[in-house]
Design a protein around this motif. Structure first.
Motif, PDB file in Angstrom:
ATOM      1  N   ALA A 151       0.835  -1.201   0.000  1.00  0.00           N
ATOM      2  CA  ALA A 151       0.000   0.000   0.000  1.00  0.00           C
ATOM      3  C   ALA A 151       0.873   1.256   0.000  1.00  0.00           C
ATOM      4  O   ALA A 151       0.598   2.219  -0.722  1.00  0.00           O
ATOM      5  CB  ALA A 151      -0.935  -0.008   1.210  1.00  0.00           C
ATOM      6  N   ALA A 152       1.932   1.222   0.807  1.00  0.00           N
ATOM      7  CA  ALA A 152       2.836   2.373   0.849  1.00  0.00           C
ATOM      8  C   ALA A 152       3.506   2.594  -0.497  1.00  0.00           C
ATOM      9  O   ALA A 152       3.662   3.736  -0.953  1.00  0.00           O
ATOM     10  CB  ALA A 152       3.888   2.157   1.940  1.00  0.00           C
ATOM     11  N   ALA A 162       1.292  13.667  -7.867  1.00  0.00           N
ATOM     12  CA  ALA A 162       1.123  14.449  -6.639  1.00  0.00           C
ATOM     13  C   ALA A 162      -0.098  13.983  -5.837  1.00  0.00           C
ATOM     14  O   ALA A 162      -0.476  12.823  -5.888  1.00  0.00           O
ATOM     15  CB  ALA A 162       1.025  15.935  -6.978  1.00  0.00           C
ATOM     16  N   ALA A 163      -0.707  14.914  -5.107  1.00  0.00           N
ATOM     17  CA  ALA A 163      -1.767  14.539  -4.171  1.00  0.00           C
ATOM     18  C   ALA A 163      -2.982  13.936  -4.872  1.00  0.00           C
ATOM     19  O   ALA A 163      -3.599  12.995  -4.375  1.00  0.00           O
ATOM     20  CB  ALA A 163      -2.191  15.761  -3.359  1.00  0.00           C
ATOM     21  N   GLU A 164      -3.332  14.454  -6.038  1.00  0.00           N
ATOM     22  CA  GLU A 164      -4.512  13.946  -6.752  1.00  0.00           C
ATOM     23  C   GLU A 164      -4.331  12.485  -7.120  1.00  0.00           C
ATOM     24  O   GLU A 164      -5.243  11.663  -6.974  1.00  0.00           O
ATOM     25  CB  GLU A 164      -4.761  14.779  -7.997  1.00  0.00           C
ATOM     26  N   GLY A 165      -3.153  12.131  -7.596  1.00  0.00           N
ATOM     27  CA  GLY A 165      -2.888  10.741  -7.953  1.00  0.00           C
ATOM     28  C   GLY A 165      -2.867   9.843  -6.742  1.00  0.00           C
ATOM     29  O   GLY A 165      -3.361   8.705  -6.785  1.00  0.00           O
ATOM     30  N   ILE A 219      -5.241   5.523  -3.336  1.00  0.00           N
ATOM     31  CA  ILE A 219      -5.741   5.110  -2.017  1.00  0.00           C
ATOM     32  C   ILE A 219      -7.138   4.523  -2.134  1.00  0.00           C
ATOM     33  O   ILE A 219      -7.481   3.534  -1.481  1.00  0.00           O
ATOM     34  CB  ILE A 219      -5.731   6.309  -1.046  1.00  0.00           C
ATOM     35  N   ALA A 220      -7.968   5.097  -2.987  1.00  0.00           N
ATOM     36  CA  ALA A 220      -9.316   4.563  -3.190  1.00  0.00           C
ATOM     37  C   ALA A 220      -9.257   3.139  -3.741  1.00  0.00           C
ATOM     38  O   ALA A 220     -10.031   2.263  -3.323  1.00  0.00           O
ATOM     39  CB  ALA A 220     -10.090   5.466  -4.139  1.00  0.00           C
ATOM     40  N   TYR A 221      -8.348   2.894  -4.668  1.00  0.00           N
ATOM     41  CA  TYR A 221      -8.201   1.543  -5.218  1.00  0.00           C
ATOM     42  C   TYR A 221      -7.619   0.582  -4.186  1.00  0.00           C
ATOM     43  O   TYR A 221      -7.970  -0.603  -4.167  1.00  0.00           O
ATOM     44  CB  TYR A 221      -7.309   1.579  -6.465  1.00  0.00           C
ATOM     45  N   VAL A 222      -6.730   1.081  -3.330  1.00  0.00           N
ATOM     46  CA  VAL A 222      -6.178   0.237  -2.266  1.00  0.00           C
ATOM     47  C   VAL A 222      -7.289  -0.229  -1.332  1.00  0.00           C
ATOM     48  O   VAL A 222      -7.348  -1.396  -0.943  1.00  0.00           O
ATOM     49  CB  VAL A 222      -5.089   1.003  -1.477  1.00  0.00           C
ATOM     50  N   LEU A 273       4.269   5.843  -5.145  1.00  0.00           N
ATOM     51  CA  LEU A 273       4.445   5.924  -6.597  1.00  0.00           C
ATOM     52  C   LEU A 273       3.483   6.935  -7.200  1.00  0.00           C
ATOM     53  O   LEU A 273       3.877   7.787  -8.022  1.00  0.00           O
ATOM     54  CB  LEU A 273       4.223   4.539  -7.218  1.00  0.00           C
ATOM     55  N   ALA A 274       2.216   6.867  -6.789  1.00  0.00           N
ATOM     56  CA  ALA A 274       1.221   7.796  -7.322  1.00  0.00           C
ATOM     57  C   ALA A 274       1.553   9.238  -6.928  1.00  0.00           C
ATOM     58  O   ALA A 274       1.355  10.170  -7.709  1.00  0.00           O
ATOM     59  CB  ALA A 274      -0.168   7.419  -6.822  1.00  0.00           C
TER      60      ALA A 274
END
Length: 238
Positions: free
Chosen positions: A52-53, A64-67, A72-75, A58-59
């Motif tokens: 997860a980290a 940046a924050a948007e990615g 996180i939503a997919y995680v 990577l995103a």
């Protein structure tokens, strides 16, 4: 090589710190699960936290924050599928819910670490460990309390064992006695246990129940000719 052109030491150290934090914190959570011999133990929780980290880090570096938010939503949804794999149903019992929830917690810890929120990841780890350890005595104390028949949400059943020949009369008598005690019946099933034994199961409509009243009905039924055994049982709905 593109790697040599894009490699930045500070970014790499930042990623390394995030992964290390996820590894250490995931180890703390997983060690407690391993000690209790759960399905998802030390390695599973560490891998979930570190992965997860890695995805969030990577995103973050790519978009940046948007990615990071999208990943996180997919995680969260992905860990839901992983958690479903450790949940097992054995008869009326369901096992693995706490283990699945702990995996979710490990993923949250890893996501915080990947987003460089290491202090929050540490705090979350403490809360996950506290839920799995400090709350255990409270859970055991609650489970040891006698079931309150009047206030609990439960299903009540009366079971009468008799012969096939007497089944019809005993069934009518069972329903009549329950209605006389003001306990309406929602369903009555007859189960063939053998050639000469049947079991009549009457399920009561959800209502407040007085244990002594059901005991009196059962005692009266047990005295009837043809009745071999009579009892009542309660099971919680949740």
């Amino acid at each position: 090589m593109r790697f040599l052109a894009t490699f930045q030491t500070l970014d790499f150290l930042d990623t390394l710190a995030s992964l290390m934090a996820a590894f250490v914190l995931g180890t703390l959570i997983g060690a407690e699960r391993q000690y209790r011999l759960r399905t998802a133990g030390l390695r599973t929780n560490v891998l979930v936290a570190v992965s997860a980290a890695a995805f969030v880090d990577l995103a973050w570096h790519l978009a940046a924050a948007e990615g990071a938010v999208r990943v996180i939503a997919y995680v969260v949804s992905g860990i839901g599928f992983l958690g479903a794999g450790v949940i097992m149903k054995e008869g009326m019992n369901v096992r693995g819910l706490n283990t699945a929830a702990t995996l979710w917690g490990s993923a949250a810890v890893g996501s915080c670490a990947g987003a460089d929120m290491i202090a929050q990841a540490i705090a979350l780890t403490i809360f996950v460990l506290a839920a799995n350890t400090l709350l255990r005595p409270l859970v055991n104390a609650i489970n040891r309390r006698p079931l309150d028949e009047r206030s609990s949400e439960a299903t009540y059943e009366l079971l009468v064992t008799t012969s096939p020949g007497a089944m019809g009369d005993i069934r009518e008598l069972l329903v009549a006695k329950l209605e006389a005690a003001q306990y309406p019946v929602s369903d009555v099933n007859v189960i063939d246990r053998s050639d000469d034994v049947v079991e009549i199961v009457a399920t009561l409509v959800s209502t407040a129940v007085e244990a002594k009243e059901l005991d009196a009905v059962v005692t009266d039924l047990a005295r009837q000719p043809g009745v071999r055994h009579a009892t009542w049982d309660v099971s919680t709905k949740d």
